[in-house]
Design an enzyme around this catalytic site. Structure first.
Site: not given
Ligand code: NAP
Length: 260
Positions: A28, A104, A157, A170
């Site tokens: 989105s 993603n 990442s 993360y």
């Protein structure tokens, strides 16, 4: 969770034009949106997934249709395995199959380990890693049935390589995603290729909270002296999708930051 436009679109689409189809989680906004639009430019029908931004997802669907491709917006929290399976089923129902998956969707959180709650650690792992496992697993029957050089691309990442002092969970999730990528590449060979893109700093909502001083500090470590653009990450995903002799790889896209 379904948006009302999804219900309508789904029944209206019953695929008949034989285009390859992709599921892009978290599309989105940001990098996922750029990937979804790039896939549409390259002739793919696209399932646009979101967690809460229904209007934004519908706008991406409109942009894809303007490019001449079919699209559906599917609200699904992909950290939940049942919702992940519903996302894949919605795409397959709409397009008649799934040829490519881009995992993603991701979230970050800046907090030092001393203040990090185990539940926060779990939440980040659920969204960033477990979702990729769940969506990929649900898509396997369709990918195996695909005749369009099926593949999966996971969005990791740079922090998977470097670690991160204030977001260890993360960084750990993105490292796990690289291991999952290599494991799935072995699992699903020779039929399905699995690769990862590891972006550096990219201009999206995720990096929009930086103070000018924080941004200056980050830019000082990036040789090209700017953040990346979402479309530059989409270029890398498109390359891996089309790279028929590449599997189990990680493509680092970071303006030179990793070599420093
Ligand atoms: P973003 O602008 O914050 O967008 C995140 C997207 O993921 C949104 O579409 C969001 O949906 C969706 N999402 C979040 N949680 C979800 C869930 N549980 N289920 C389904 N969708 C979910 O992020 P971004 O910067 O584009 O990042 C995209 C990916 O690139 C992430 O995996 C991120 O870790 C990675 N990445 C980003 C950077 C960077 O500098 N931006 C660098 C390296 C890696 P809603 O709109 O509904 O919330």
């Amino acid at each position: 969770m379904w948006s009302s436009s999804t219900q309508t679109t789904k029944s209206a689409l019953a695929r008949c034009h034989g285009m390859p189809a992709a599921v892009v989680t978290g599309s989105s906004r940001g990098i996922g949106k750029a990937i979804a639009l790039r896939f549409a430019d390259d002739g793919y029908d696209v399932a646009v997934n979101y967690r809460s931004s229904a209007d934004a997802a519908d706008a991406v669907v409109d942009e894809i249709r303007d490019r001449g491709q079919a699209a559906v917006a599917v609200g699904a929290d992909v950290s939940n395995a049942d919702a992940a399976a519903r996302l894949v089923d919605a795409a397959a129902d709409a397009f008649g199959g799934v040829d490519h998956v881009v995992n993603n969707a991701g979230v970050d959180q800046h907090v030092v380990t001393e203040d990090l709650e185990p539940s926060d650690f779990d939440r980040i792992m659920d969204v960033n890693v477990n979702s990729a496992f769940a969506v990929t697993k649900a898509a396997l029957p369709f990918l195996h049935a695909s005749t369009a050089d099926p593949s999966v691309t996971n969005v990791s990442s740079i922090l998977a390589h470097t670690g991160a002092a204030i977001e260890c969970h993360y960084a750990a999730s993105k490292g796990a995603l690289l291991s999952l990528t290599r494991s799935h590449a072995r699992d699903f060979a020779p039929g399905i290729r699995v690769n990862a893109v590891a972006p550096g700093h990219v201009e999206t909502d995720m990096t929009g909270d930086r103070s000018p001083a924080e941004k200056r500090e980050e830019l000082a470590a990036i040789p090209v002296d700017r953040y990346g653009r979402p479309d530059e990450i989409a270029d890398a995903v498109a390359y891996l999708r089309d790279a028929t002799f590449v599997t189990g790889e990680t493509l680092n896209v970071n303006g030179g930051e990793l070599m420093c």
